[in-house]
Design a protein around this motif. Sequence first.
Motif, PDB file in Angstrom:
ATOM      1  N   ASN A 152      -5.317   3.889   4.741  1.00 49.12           N
ATOM      2  CA  ASN A 152      -5.759   2.684   4.300  1.00 49.12           C
ATOM      3  C   ASN A 152      -7.346   3.045   4.330  1.00 49.12           C
ATOM      4  O   ASN A 152      -7.715   3.238   5.430  1.00 49.12           O
ATOM      5  CB  ASN A 152      -5.305   1.783   5.429  1.00 49.12           C
ATOM      6  CG  ASN A 152      -3.843   1.055   4.248  1.00 49.12           C
ATOM      7  OD1 ASN A 152      -3.740   0.387   3.784  1.00 49.12           O
ATOM      8  ND2 ASN A 152      -2.389   1.973   5.258  1.00 49.12           N
ATOM      9  N   VAL A 171      -2.243   5.195  -3.169  1.00 46.78           N
ATOM     10  CA  VAL A 171      -1.553   5.405  -4.101  1.00 46.78           C
ATOM     11  C   VAL A 171      -0.752   6.574  -4.125  1.00 46.78           C
ATOM     12  O   VAL A 171      -1.876   7.204  -5.027  1.00 46.78           O
ATOM     13  CB  VAL A 171      -1.151   4.022  -4.455  1.00 46.78           C
ATOM     14  CG1 VAL A 171       0.384   3.935  -5.625  1.00 46.78           C
ATOM     15  CG2 VAL A 171      -1.173   2.505  -3.852  1.00 46.78           C
ATOM     16  N   ALA A 311      -3.037  -3.038   2.020  1.00 48.88           N
ATOM     17  CA  ALA A 311      -1.650  -2.969   1.329  1.00 48.88           C
ATOM     18  C   ALA A 311      -0.288  -3.785   1.707  1.00 48.88           C
ATOM     19  O   ALA A 311      -0.437  -4.089   3.255  1.00 48.88           O
ATOM     20  CB  ALA A 311      -1.237  -1.233   1.342  1.00 48.88           C
ATOM     21  N   LEU A 313       3.189  -3.541   2.170  1.00 47.99           N
ATOM     22  CA  LEU A 313       4.202  -1.837   2.123  1.00 47.99           C
ATOM     23  C   LEU A 313       5.484  -1.953   2.984  1.00 47.99           C
ATOM     24  O   LEU A 313       5.595  -2.836   3.720  1.00 47.99           O
ATOM     25  CB  LEU A 313       3.704  -0.697   3.797  1.00 47.99           C
ATOM     26  CG  LEU A 313       2.511  -0.607   3.238  1.00 47.99           C
ATOM     27  CD1 LEU A 313       1.794   0.819   3.814  1.00 47.99           C
ATOM     28  CD2 LEU A 313       1.863   0.833   1.488  1.00 47.99           C
ATOM     29  N   THR A 323       3.484   0.284  -1.265  1.00 45.54           N
ATOM     30  CA  THR A 323       3.415  -0.798  -1.967  1.00 45.54           C
ATOM     31  C   THR A 323       3.799  -1.422  -3.345  1.00 45.54           C
ATOM     32  O   THR A 323       3.833  -1.024  -4.067  1.00 45.54           O
ATOM     33  CB  THR A 323       1.821  -0.272  -2.758  1.00 45.54           C
ATOM     34  OG1 THR A 323       1.223   1.044  -1.847  1.00 45.54           O
ATOM     35  CG2 THR A 323       1.009  -1.276  -2.909  1.00 45.54           C
TER      36      THR A 323
END
Length: 358
Positions: A152, A171, A311, A313, A323
């Motif tokens: 992140n 990703v 995100a 998750l 994601t």
Amino acid sequence: MRLRPSLRTTAATIVMLAVTLFSSTVTVAGASAAPAADPTGVSSAKVTLSPEAAALGSTPEVALARFWTKERIAAARPADNGVSLAELRKTAQSSVLGETVVAGLPPRVAATGLAGKSGAGSAKAARGDVSVMAGATGTSWPWRHDFVSLTNGKVLYQHNGGLWHCSGVVVSTEARNTVFTAGHCVHGGPGGGWQNTNWTFIPDYYYGDRPLGTWVARELWSLNGWMNNGDRAYDVGVAVMHLNAGRRLADVTGSQGIRINGPATPSVWHFGFPLNSPYDGEDLITCDGPTSRPDDLKLACTIQGGGSGGAWLADFNGDSGYTISINSYHIGNDLTQIYGPYFGDGVSNLYAAVRNLS
């Protein structure tokens, strides 16, 4: 337990994605009126450096590492604001292309050398039970340099003379260079144009510390439904990143998984770098909880301004997850609820367009 690497997409889904992408870009010569653009279609633009930034280094990563000083980062404003009920379009992405599931992938190489130091080595020896929920009030993520922190990051860019701030997540793709964020963090929507100057992603950021270096986008992508219609159901953007010191982004950071056309209302952990009080955008913040909808996904969470693109998750195990959405908007002045687009056919097309762009 960390998710095992897996790249699973059925042949039928790939064929359907290719057909959809092709059909969304066809132009009929001689037509008296062009049909409305398919909202699930995709478009892209190259990223440029401002003359001021370009003069600071011989490569994009060196130039923007020097351009984004602590002072400029502190001056960057959140790219999001409250959406009124009158302007909010209550739609959802279609969901006919079938589910795509790609798991998170670990780093392949050590990060040492990108910024003169390493981002590795902070094991979660005292992580505790991840089933203890962070809750709806944004909480500082307590572990530095772990898999969550590495994947992140803070998003920064320049547009119309202003400095702007969002969040993003690495990703999993075959190209290993892909950052997902909000559509409004790459394009201004109808009449707004591409926000493609000095577009930067800083993983594992913490109060000015950049142990994994400064990464520069080479292309930005988004969906017609956002760019042409301003429809928040399509408010998703992707940045395809340049190499940094000869390395691909996900080789250094690892990547979170992605699930498209999955369950309608999953429980999620949300990560981002919010700027709304009491947060300052310098620390990775998390919320956790169930989602609801009828159209866009809704989560009780105080991660707001600056958290755009962060995100969401699902099936999160303390390190990695899938994601399934990103932080898109809040309604009016309500800073207790956030909304994100359901990852449906539009995101399926977007992912197909970028996953092999090496």
